[in-house]
Design an enzyme around this catalytic site. Structure first.
Site, short mmCIF file in Angstrom:
data_model
loop_
_atom_site.label_atom_id
_atom_site.label_comp_id
_atom_site.label_asym_id
_atom_site.label_seq_id
_atom_site.Cartn_x
_atom_site.Cartn_y
_atom_site.Cartn_z
N ASP A 479 0.83 -1.20 0.00
CA ASP A 479 0.00 0.00 0.00
C ASP A 479 0.87 1.26 0.00
O ASP A 479 2.08 1.21 0.25
CB ASP A 479 -0.88 -0.04 1.26
CG ASP A 479 -2.19 0.71 1.10
OD1 ASP A 479 -2.31 1.50 0.14
OD2 ASP A 479 -3.08 0.50 1.93
N ASP A 549 -10.44 2.08 -3.66
CA ASP A 549 -10.98 1.82 -2.33
C ASP A 549 -12.50 1.77 -2.36
O ASP A 549 -13.12 1.37 -1.38
CB ASP A 549 -10.54 2.94 -1.36
CG ASP A 549 -9.25 2.57 -0.65
OD1 ASP A 549 -8.80 1.42 -0.80
OD2 ASP A 549 -8.69 3.44 0.03
C1 DGJ Z 1 -5.84 1.85 1.83
C2 DGJ Z 1 -6.17 0.63 1.05
O1 DGJ Z 1 -6.60 0.97 -0.22
C3 DGJ Z 1 -7.20 -0.18 1.82
O2 DGJ Z 1 -7.62 -1.27 1.07
C4 DGJ Z 1 -6.59 -0.61 3.11
O3 DGJ Z 1 -5.52 -1.47 2.87
C5 DGJ Z 1 -6.13 0.60 3.89
N1 DGJ Z 1 -5.29 1.47 3.12
C6 DGJ Z 1 -5.41 0.19 5.13
O4 DGJ Z 1 -4.87 1.26 5.79
#
Ligand code: DGJ
Length: 746
Positions: A479, A549
């Site tokens: 991430d 997301d």
């Molecule tokens: C952003 C990601 O896109 C989410 O899926 C998740 O992993 C969060 N960060 C966790 O902090």
């Protein structure tokens, strides 16, 4: 495919079955551009294509010659200051303050295959027959800088890859202020510019505008390719559609700051420039040093946008992505993020995994919150050691428990970041990107580690490698949750601060390279708050990326549809999540959430224990379906049929290579009352094959399905009772078409 140099006319012609690319050495020694498009005949005097015309008020290169003006000549490496007033592809600041350059032809060579780009992601070949590369050396005699231009033409598809390497063969140190990877001068401006733009949770929406005089551009100055603009554009003829017409897709294999622009001049010529964003970029090139630009890829088609996309999909799936997972159907996973956020214990996670196993899920992914003092997003980043309160036996312990359930175990990292409240920051406060005496802006309470420094990357590598060697980890979600601010490195001298953004990305690539080499079995999924760094650079290391997301099915239709313009289905992370949806609070049927997620890597982002028994049965069927058809869905030929940006319905489909099986996804946003008869004209089937439709059981030939169409009419077109099914908003259907027999001409 062939590359020819005509000595007399000094013309280069690269061609394959689909395209021709023609250039020539101009009379001033610079490299002129003559043609890019559908394949044309080769002949010695293609130099006739050079368009010259005397125009009043033009700046001219030769005495007594009023027509040779760089203002109007199409070029390959236009520099600054010698009469071309459009944006240059290169700008070099010299010791006397001059920024003028004049790159002239020196030599060339033609190589089989394609060279690697040191330290950078790029397309590749597996044997020399797959592509040929023309390397042209141009030199600026005043500075001694040599520009080595790489043009790779692939044997199949209208694909051309370009990059440039600058070598300082002079005596003085210079500053490279602009080093674009691609310049394409087109002879008219009758194009629409299609870009993939948006924001966090609404990435890669398709936006189209007509080119007009002046500069139109997209780009990023965030330090990552960004949610706002993807490094991809299409120049399409206004009459081109998904099914037919001319289009040029341009993609940039890079994950940092970028610029893509089209400049239409006063005479309707269009200059396309693609490269590292020149704002906030400056590279010090000392004598003997070189600078390699990232690669840009162009795809030309005269068969519509679907054909262009399919060419990118094949290329990026087979000759950009690498490693064990490149060709493999992806595991169906469950991720705990939306199920628990930071609120979990090991036992709670195991409960989620156990239920998922019962449903047929293959991989359990532990997301954020497992390390250091990470009980919220205020602490812990940088301390890649398991939190013993939550995971008493560490990562090895939970990974083993998951393996014992008969599943694989995956783990989340955010390697490039650090919280102020972390041991790493307390030990090395100067390891973040921040400028002396300036405010330190945070994003999600975290700072960006200075990946331009090798010692920083080394320490992160060591921490990650330790976990991966000790525990059975089969998957990593990498991430990256904030953009860069105060881009200053304490590891570099003042004159090299303009290099930090690019060096940062090189550091990211370096860490990816080391980890993927050291742990070749692991499947990597890239992520940046969803789709903030969903780009071809990442695909080179991680064959899939978390698309957004936003897990809402209706939002995902647009996001995945837009993403498919350039990126293959196998690259799009897509999950079924809970309702009401956590991003938009919307309720969509369980089958629609799955019907959208099937066109991706597929997984679940919820706690299956919270579903009813009826829903669990549905989930089990979804998983059985996905296991049977995922190879087709992820690696078949993908077609967009109806755009969610244009109406109430959306549709796409994939067809197997032998054309005997197809899966069609049809989606309707709002229900309609007493609606019309609706049909979908399918693509890519075999006209003479007769297909059984899984929904209706009917048998139809491919020609019927492609010309009249597949009927999607449902109860909303009549009385509910008559239709026998009651539809609602966010309705969707999957039609499975399987060939039964072939038409026999008797
Ligand atoms: C952003 C990601 O896109 C989410 O899926 C998740 O992993 C969060 N960060 C966790 O902090």
């Amino acid at each position: 495919m062939k590359i020819v140099y005509h000595e007399n006319s000094k013309v280069f012609h690269l061609w394959n079955e689909c395209i021709s690319y023609v250039m020539m050495v101009l009379k001033n020694g610079q490299l002129g551009h003559l043609y890019y498009g559908k394949r044309i005949h080769d002949r010695e005097n293609l130099s006739d294509l050079l368009e010259l015309a005397a125009r009043p008020m033009s700046s001219c290169s030769f005495p007594e010659d009023k027509i040779f003006s760089l203002e109007h000549i199409k070029q390959e490496l236009p520099g600054f200051g010698t009469g071309d007033y459009r944006s240059p592809a290169v700008e070099i600041c010299q010791q006397n303050g001059s920024r003028i350059s004049d790159f002239q032809y020196q030599s060339h060579r033609i190589d089989g295959g394609k060279p690697e780009l040191a330290g950078l992601p790029a397309t590749y070949v597996e044997n020399q027959q797959e592509a040929s590369t023309l390397v042209i050396n141009l030199q600026d005699s005043v500075t001694g800088i040599r520009a080595e231009l790489f043009y790779t033409i692939f044997a199949e598809g209208g694909i051309l890859a370009k990059s440039i390497c600058y070598h300082n063969e002079g005596l003085q140190t210079v500053q490279l202020e602009r080093a674009m990877s691609l310049c394409l001068d087109l002879p008219d401006c009758d194009y629409e510019w299609v870009q993939l733009s948006g924001a966090w949770s609404r990435e890669r929406h398709v936006r189209t505008r007509k080119l007009t005089m002046g500069i139109q551009s997209i780009g990023s100055l965030r330090g990552h390719s960004s949610h706002q603009h993807n490094p991809f554009v299409v120049l399409k003829r206004p009459c081109a559609t998904e099914q037919q017409g001319e289009a040029i897709g341009v993609s940039f294999i890079y994950s940092g700051n970028f610029l893509m622009q089209a400049e239409v001049d006063a005479h309707d010529n269009t200059r396309v420039l693609v490269g590292i964003h020149p704002d906030a970029f400056s590279w010090r090139l000392e004598a003997g040093e070189s600078f390699q630009t990232p690669e840009a890829v162009m795809v030309y088609t005269d068969q519509g946008l679907n054909h262009m996309s399919q060419t990118f999909h094949r290329l990026y799936q087979k000759r950009l992505a690498r490693g064990k997972w490149r060709d493999q159907a992806r595991p169906i996973l469950i991720n705990n993020w939306e199920a628990t956020y930071f609120d979990f214990t090991e036992d709670k996670l195991i409960q989620i995994a156990r239920k998922a196993k019962e449903c047929g899920v293959e991989l359990f992914v532990l997301d954020d919150g497992w390390f250091g003092a990470r009980s919220s997003d205020h602490a812990g980043l940088g301390d890649w050691v398991a939190n013993s309160d939550r995971l008493p036996q560490g990562i090895a312990g939970i990974a083993q428990r998951v393996e014992d359930l008969g599943m694989k175990f995956g783990l989340w990292f955010e390697p490039e970041m650090v919280n102020e409240d972390s041991d790493l920051y307390r030990m090395h406060p100067d390891w973040i990107l921040s400028a002396p005496e300036r405010v330190k802006s945070h994003g999600r309470y975290q700072y960006v580690l200075d990946f331009s420094r090798k010692e920083v990357v080394d320490v992160i590598y060591e921490m990650m490698a330790k976990i991966l060697s000790e525990a059975k980890v089969s998957y990593i979600k990498w991430d990256m949750n904030r953009s860069i601010t105060e881009c200053f490195s304490f590891g570099l001298p003042p004159e090299r601060q303009g290099e930090v953004y690019h060096r940062y990305i090189l550091g990211v690539y370096d860490l990816y390279e080391r980890l993927t080499r050291e742990f070749p079995e692991i499947l990597f999924e890239s992520c940046a708050s969803g789709g903030g760094r969903f780009d071809p650079g990442m695909l080179y290391y991680a064959p899939q990326g978390w698309t957004s997301d936003d897990t809402d099915a209706a939002e995902r239709m647009k996001i995945q549809y837009g993403t498919s313009m350039c990126y293959p289905v196998s690259s799009m992370g897509s999950h079924v999540s809970m309702i009401p949806n956590h991003q938009v609070n919307r309720q969509t049927p369980l089958h629609t959430r799955a019907n959208v997620a099937y066109f991706g890597t597929f997984g679940y982002e919820l706690d299956l224990n919270r579903l009813t028994e009826e829903e669990i049965q549905e989930v089990k069927q979804q998983i059985v379906f996905m296991k049977e058809y995922r190879t087709l869905l992820q690696f078949g030929t993908f077609y967009r049929l109806k755009s969610p940006f244009e109406g109430n319905e959306m549709a796409w489909m994939v067809v197997s290579q032998d054309k005997r099986t197809a899966v069609v996804g049809w989606y309707r946003i709002m229900n309609v009352v007493n609606g019309c008869f609706t049909r979908l004209r399918l693509q890519g089937l075999e006209a003479d094959l007769c297909y059984r439709n899984s929904q209706s059981g009917s048998l139809c030939y491919g020609d019927e399905l492609m010309n009249l169409g597949l009927s999607t009419t449902d109860a909303t077109a009549g009385e509910v009772a008559a239709g026998g099914e009651s539809c609602t908003d966010y309705e969707s259907r999957i039609y499975l078409l399987e060939a039964q027999f072939e038409f026999s001409h008797f």
